[in-house]
Design an enzyme around this catalytic site. Structure first.
Site, PDB file in Angstrom:
ATOM      1  N   LYS A 158       9.332 -17.017 -10.774  1.00  0.00           N
ATOM      2  CA  LYS A 158       8.550 -15.911 -11.358  1.00  0.00           C
ATOM      3  C   LYS A 158       7.357 -16.480 -12.140  1.00  0.00           C
ATOM      4  CE  LYS A 158       8.931 -12.092 -14.537  1.00  0.00           C
ATOM      5  NZ  LYS A 158       9.350 -11.910 -15.891  1.00  0.00           N
ATOM      6  N   ASN A 191       0.847  -1.195   0.000  1.00  0.00           N
ATOM      7  CA  ASN A 191       0.000   0.000   0.000  1.00  0.00           C
ATOM      8  C   ASN A 191       0.884   1.247   0.000  1.00  0.00           C
ATOM      9  OD1 ASN A 191       0.599   0.754   2.836  1.00  0.00           O
ATOM     10  ND2 ASN A 191      -0.393  -1.205   3.248  1.00  0.00           N
ATOM     11  N   LYS A 242     -11.168  -3.942  18.823  1.00  0.00           N
ATOM     12  CA  LYS A 242      -9.767  -4.383  18.970  1.00  0.00           C
ATOM     13  C   LYS A 242      -9.228  -4.130  20.371  1.00  0.00           C
ATOM     14  CE  LYS A 242      -8.829  -3.667  14.037  1.00  0.00           C
ATOM     15  NZ  LYS A 242      -7.774  -3.649  13.019  1.00  0.00           N
ATOM     16  N   PRO A 286      -2.879 -12.060  10.104  1.00  0.00           N
ATOM     17  CA  PRO A 286      -3.280 -11.828  11.492  1.00  0.00           C
ATOM     18  C   PRO A 286      -3.523 -10.336  11.711  1.00  0.00           C
ATOM     19  CG  PRO A 286      -0.937 -12.361  11.351  1.00  0.00           C
ATOM     20  CD  PRO A 286      -1.512 -12.567   9.984  1.00  0.00           C
ATOM     21  N   ASP A 287      -4.524 -10.005  12.518  1.00  0.00           N
ATOM     22  CA  ASP A 287      -4.748  -8.599  12.889  1.00  0.00           C
ATOM     23  C   ASP A 287      -3.904  -8.335  14.133  1.00  0.00           C
ATOM     24  OD1 ASP A 287      -5.723  -6.187  14.042  1.00  0.00           O
ATOM     25  OD2 ASP A 287      -7.526  -6.384  12.806  1.00  0.00           O
ATOM     26  N   ILE A 288      -2.831  -7.586  13.949  1.00  0.00           N
ATOM     27  CA  ILE A 288      -1.838  -7.413  15.018  1.00  0.00           C
ATOM     28  C   ILE A 288      -2.435  -6.615  16.171  1.00  0.00           C
ATOM     29  CG2 ILE A 288       0.495  -6.590  15.553  1.00  0.00           C
ATOM     30  CD1 ILE A 288       0.999  -6.744  12.442  1.00  0.00           C
ATOM     31  N   PHE A 345      -4.440   3.054  14.837  1.00  0.00           N
ATOM     32  CA  PHE A 345      -4.890   4.047  13.865  1.00  0.00           C
ATOM     33  C   PHE A 345      -6.110   3.482  13.142  1.00  0.00           C
ATOM     34  CE2 PHE A 345      -1.908   7.627  13.197  1.00  0.00           C
ATOM     35  CZ  PHE A 345      -1.021   7.331  14.213  1.00  0.00           C
TER      36      PHE A 345
END
Ligand code: CTP
Length: 408
Positions: free
Chosen positions: A293, A214, A348, A312-314, A330
């Site tokens: 490749k 991203n 969370k 995984p959602d840290i 954030f």
């Protein structure tokens, strides 16, 4: 107490405007230079009526920028060059006029344009006639500047060149030096705290030459790490691949993928007092990373499929495992900012969520500024758009307040 060469490696730009106190800027420039700073002086036309650029050139060892349209190769585009890479811009003395221009984004000369182009913290040192200082227009302009995260020193009281006595005097040298030092070595209000910050994007490999990622630049997380270090914390920065210099004195833990970031954060969690998850973690990774490749599939097949699996959602994992730590996340949103952010706070189990609307041009990914709302379980604070370094300080100010509230 002053230590010698305390600004070695720092670039400090000093903007001088046309007030009688302009000659006092010479003392500041000379002192900054003696303290090891690389000093770039920018002077307005008015300033040059009071003091000569040659004097400042001699004291700073650098050609003074005086003209927006100077045809000198070395200076490139003068107003950009003047603040490029600067750690601090000090406007001393700052007239009512330069503050009015800065408050309204007017850029009609080299210094006002440089103020607009600067991405570093800015310190205004007002000095003017008492009536000009007290004028509601000046007071409101100073208020606007402060709300944007700029630092504006209070003028001192006393006798002025025009004969009046009142507020508007340029500060004593020791006061000004102290204010400049504070911009770099602020109060040690995070001393003794162990802080882990994650920053930047993660990269999820597709094959040996391609990846998914991203636009995160890492600037917010790096600014938070540098600010926390300056305020006395023991800082560990778990960072995805970014193009930034490591902040001095911070323990760097470079990672590439979300899984690596997860392991780096979780394995250090128990010993931390505060964790800030500023990283833009990829929510998915490629299920089977190709070892060779991936070749183009010929002319007949016009699409291929990549199977993605959830990372995984840290932040969630840290929330689940939370003990005494203060946990800050954030929320990058493009719609329903506050509702979505509040939901993330509760889901969370974070203590604070910093919500930013990444669809806004001055917020979020890959820009130097950010506009955020700090959300806790029972409070909400919307901050104006400001430079990420200034915002980092504001975030720490508020985290400290929240931690103090919690411990009562
Ligand atoms: N986060 C994380 N691990 C992930 C995804 C996100 O730790 N796999 C953290 C981010 O570092 C950030 C917070 O969770 O502190 C919110 O990230 P964001 O991308 O805004 O939200 P997501 O939880 O990914 O949800 P969505 O993409 O649906 O908005």
């Amino acid at each position: 107490m002053e230590t010698m060469m305390q600004f070695r490696g720092k670039k400090i730009t000093v903007g001088i405007t046309g007030g009688i106190a302009a000659y006092k800027a010479a003392d500041l420039v000379s002192w900054l230079y003696q303290q090891g700073a690389e000093v770039q002086v920018i002077m307005t036309k008015g300033a040059q009526e009071f003091i000569s650029p040659l004097l400042l050139h001699s004291l700073s060892g650098q050609v003074v920028i005086t003209d927006m349209f100077a045809n000198d190769d070395k200076l490139h585009i003068p107003h950009i060059y003047g603040v490029d890479g600067a750690d601090l811009l000090v406007i001393a003395p700052a007239t009512a006029n330069i503050m009015a221009k800065a408050a309204h984004g007017i850029a009609d000369d080299v210094l006002s344009a440089a103020i607009l182009a600067a991405t570093c913290p800015i310190l205004f040192v007002p000095a003017m006639n008492f009536h000009m200082y007290e004028n509601i227009a000046t007071q409101e302009n100073m208020e606007v500047l402060r709300r944007r995260g700029y630092h504006v020193l209070e003028a001192e009281e006393g006798r002025m060149a025009c004969g009046t006595v009142g507020k508007g005097r340029f500060p004593e040298a020791a006061v000004l030096r102290g204010a400049v030092c504070q911009m770099f070595f602020s109060q040690q209000d995070l001393a003794g705290k162990k802080i882990l910050i994650t920053a930047g994007p993660t990269r999820e490999n597709i094959d040996p030459v391609r990846y998914l990622s991203n636009y995160s630049s890492g600037k917010m997380g790096y600014a938070l790490a540098a600010a926390a270090k300056n305020r006395g914390a023991d800082v560990t920065l778990v960072t995805g691949p970014v193009n930034l210099l490591p902040p001095q004195g911070v323990t760097m833990v470079p990672v590439v993928t979300a899984v690596e970031m997860y392991e780096a954060a979780l394995s250090r969690y128990a010993e931390m007092d505060i964790v800030v998850k500023a990283a833009a973690v990829a929510d998915y990774r490629v299920e089977a990373v190709a070892t060779q490749k991936i070749k183009k599939q010929g002319e007949t097949k016009d699409s291929i499929q990549l199977n993605l699996v959830t990372n995984p959602d840290i932040l969630r994992a840290l929330g689940e495992a939370k003990g005494q730590q203060y946990l800050v996340g954030f929320a990058a949103e493009t719609e329903n900012l506050l509702d979505n952010a509040k939901k993330k706070l509760l889901d969370k189990k974070a203590d604070m969520i910093i919500a930013n609307d990444v669809s806004q041009p001055e917020a979020g990914f890959n820009v130097d500024t950010n506009a955020v709302t700090l959300i806790t379980k029972d409070d909400m604070l919307t901050l104006p758009s400001m430079d990420k370094k200034a915002l980092a300080e504001k975030i720490w100010d508020n985290v400290i307040i929240e931690i103090q509230k919690k411990s009562k």
